[in-house]
Design an enzyme around this catalytic site. Structure first.
Site, PDB file in Angstrom:
ATOM      1  N   THR A  87       0.818  -1.151  -0.210  1.00 50.20           N
ATOM      2  CA  THR A  87      -0.061   0.153   0.278  1.00 50.20           C
ATOM      3  C   THR A  87       0.827   1.148   0.041  1.00 50.20           C
ATOM      4  O   THR A  87       1.960   1.210   0.654  1.00 50.20           O
ATOM      5  CB  THR A  87      -0.943   0.022   1.087  1.00 50.20           C
ATOM      6  OG1 THR A  87      -1.784  -1.247   1.175  1.00 50.20           O
ATOM      7  CG2 THR A  87      -1.811   1.418   1.347  1.00 50.20           C
ATOM      8  N   PHE A 141       1.142   5.116   0.635  1.00 49.63           N
ATOM      9  CA  PHE A 141       0.631   6.173   1.730  1.00 49.63           C
ATOM     10  C   PHE A 141       1.222   7.427   1.293  1.00 49.63           C
ATOM     11  O   PHE A 141       2.417   7.567   0.766  1.00 49.63           O
ATOM     12  CB  PHE A 141       0.844   5.904   3.118  1.00 49.63           C
ATOM     13  CG  PHE A 141       0.199   4.524   3.854  1.00 49.63           C
ATOM     14  CD1 PHE A 141       0.864   3.400   3.233  1.00 49.63           C
ATOM     15  CD2 PHE A 141      -0.789   4.863   4.464  1.00 49.63           C
ATOM     16  CE1 PHE A 141       0.356   2.316   3.900  1.00 49.63           C
ATOM     17  CE2 PHE A 141      -1.547   3.474   4.997  1.00 49.63           C
ATOM     18  CZ  PHE A 141      -0.840   2.333   4.708  1.00 49.63           C
TER      19      PHE A 141
HETATM   20  O1  LIG Z   1      -7.465  -0.639   7.896  1.00 47.85           O
HETATM   21  C1  LIG Z   1      -6.157  -0.269   8.019  1.00 47.85           C
HETATM   22  O2  LIG Z   1      -5.565  -0.932   8.813  1.00 47.85           O
HETATM   23  C2  LIG Z   1      -5.705   1.037   7.210  1.00 47.85           C
HETATM   24  O3  LIG Z   1      -4.582   1.553   7.605  1.00 47.85           O
HETATM   25  C3  LIG Z   1      -6.332   1.109   6.223  1.00 47.85           C
HETATM   26  C4  LIG Z   1      -5.990   0.332   4.733  1.00 47.85           C
HETATM   27  C5  LIG Z   1      -6.390   0.943   3.548  1.00 47.85           C
HETATM   28  O4  LIG Z   1      -7.217   2.106   3.472  1.00 47.85           O
HETATM   29  O5  LIG Z   1      -6.009   0.550   2.360  1.00 47.85           O
HETATM   30  C6  LIG Z   1      -4.416   0.434   4.695  1.00 47.85           C
HETATM   31  C7  LIG Z   1      -3.895  -0.618   4.228  1.00 47.85           C
HETATM   32  C8  LIG Z   1      -4.261  -1.533   3.642  1.00 47.85           C
HETATM   33  O6  LIG Z   1      -4.311  -1.780   2.288  1.00 47.85           O
HETATM   34  C9  LIG Z   1      -5.484  -2.052   4.155  1.00 47.85           C
HETATM   35  C10 LIG Z   1      -6.301  -0.889   4.741  1.00 47.85           C
END
Ligand SMILES: O=C(O)C(=O)C[C@]1(C(=O)O)C=C[C@@H](O)C=C1
Length: 430
Positions: free
Chosen positions: A306, A308
């Site tokens: 992911t 950020f």
């Molecule tokens: O729910 C979490 O733990 C988050 O940090 C959010 C979140 C997202 O929005 O994509 C972050 C990383 C992962 O892809 C899954 C969820």
């Protein structure tokens, strides 16, 4: 990274009551009052440092960019870097006369002495907070969320502040409760997190960095609960999407329910003593909420990652001595092949694009084209988000944007920031 304890999340209501912008050890929750509008009315003045810096005939301060205060701020980093190079030229050729030419008017005579811009120092480029304390980083979710891990990767010594919604994380920075927000924008399996693209446009924050986090999901349940007892899996919608195939392979083709964040799902299972429900979350969430790991690494692909972005109230000064990325958003209202023309402005300068995303143009979602013979065509209108691999201090990027501006009705630079160059390893980081 110092993290606030699971039980100490705060609500935005308590923030609104707090007279001074001090960190409050709770989770932030949504407020009805728009923080952006409060912030606007409080600081709706033109920064003399920036106005002194803007050449009056500069392309980027006319047309789409520079029409509003938002655009104005977003252009700040570009302009600052231009002024730095202009000032260097001035030093070489000598005297204040040249500065007058750059600014287009006698700015030096007009700026009060106590409002003169402060010289840039190395701290302008570092993530240290201005108040000298530990940097406070807002994220959406509760402790154990991947966003909290991303905050720790971006700012290892930070105080992570949990927020119940993305919107609240933006507001926390705008209201000076946090110094930065760290928000997911895209995942290699689940795709874009559209909400955050929309919020980037609605708020006035600047992207000052990015981090990419390998996401390693676990299936969590109360101690003693076996897989066979489970008839519901809960998690963040992205996490559910990232584990869809694996859940089916595990025989868990059962009800899947979306909640606000992964760690929040784990907390919910624990707090409600749910023996028929499992959560998808990190191993750290299992530790924090005393859950067992029923299955480890359940994402559909091991290279689940992911991305950020880090947001701040002020942009950073773009540089050229390390790889930078720039994020822009634009819209157009007339012309043909506009998208092609915009993208070729980058291609002709050998600037690689790393991402393109389109979102509905909220102010004008549909354009009608009437033709008496065949009726009315209804075209959807879009906002286009583009990330490209160049710094706004790079003259190629400046020229590309000047050209893009010719084809677009709206253009905003969301940020120019160092790329995350962490060596690739799909191993666990949560
Ligand atoms: O729910 C979490 O733990 C988050 O940090 C959010 C979140 C997202 O929005 O994509 C972050 C990383 C992962 O892809 C899954 C969820």
């Amino acid at each position: 990274m110092q993290s606030l304890a699971p039980s100490s999340t705060i609500s935005m209501k308590s923030i609104m009551r707090t007279p001074s912008p001090v960190p409050t050890p709770h989770r932030l929750a949504f407020t009805i009052q728009s923080a952006a509008s409060r912030f606007d009315s409080a600081s709706n003045t033109t920064n003399p440092a920036v106005s002194a810096a803007v050449p009056s005939t500069n392309n980027l301060s006319s047309g789409g960019v520079g029409k509003s205060r938002t655009d104005w701020q977003s252009s700040c980093a570009i302009l600052a870097s231009k002024v730095v190079s202009q000032q260097q030229n001035t030093e070489k050729t000598g005297g204040a006369d040249n500065i007058t030419v750059v600014n287009g008017h006698k700015t030096l005579d007009l700026v009060p002495i106590d409002n003169l811009p402060k010289p840039l120092t190395i701290t302008d480029l570092s993530p240290a907070p201005m108040h000298g304390a530990q940097i406070r980083v807002a994220y959406q979710g509760v402790p154990g969320a991947y966003s909290e891990a991303a905050a720790g990767k971006a700012y290892p010594q930070c105080e992570a502040i949990p927020c119940d919604q993305f919107e609240v994380a933006f507001q926390a920075v705008e209201l000076w409760i946090a110094d930065r927000a760290v928000l997911p924008v895209e995942n290699s399996l689940g795709g874009s997190i559209h909400r955050n693209y929309d919020l980037l446009l609605r708020h006035r924050l600047h992207i000052v960095g990015e981090v990419q986090l390998p996401v390693h999901h676990c299936l969590l349940a109360l101690p003693g609960v076996r897989k066979e007892y489970i008839n519901r899996v809960i998690s963040h919608p992205q996490a559910l999407a990232q584990c869809e195939l694996t859940l089916t392979k595990l025989g868990l083709n059962i009800t899947r329910e979306a909640v606000d964040d992964t760690a929040g799902a784990a907390e919910f299972v624990a707090a409600n003593n749910l023996r028929d429900t499992a959560a998808i979350a990190s191993a750290r969430a299992a530790d924090l909420y005393n859950l067992n790991i029923l299955a480890d690494g359940i994402q559909d692909d091991s290279s689940n990652i992911t991305r950020f972005v880090m947001l701040a109230r002020e942009p950073i000064i773009p540089r050229t001595d390390r790889p930078f990325k720039t994020s822009i958003v634009f819209a157009h209202d007339k012309g043909t092949s506009v998208l092609f023309k915009v993208l070729s402005a980058f291609a002709f300068r050998n600037i690689s694009l790393t991402k393109i995303e389109s979102r509905p143009h909220r102010n004008r979602p549909i354009r009608l084209v009437d033709d008496a013979n065949v009726g009315t065509a209804k075209h959807f209108e879009y906002m286009f988000y583009v990330d490209f691999e160049a710094s706004m201090a790079d003259v190629r990027a400046q020229n590309a944007l000047a050209e893009v501006q010719e084809f677009t009705s709206f253009l905003r630079v969301l940020g120019s920031y160092p790329m995350d160059m962490t060596p690739w390893s799909p191993s666990r980081e949560d």
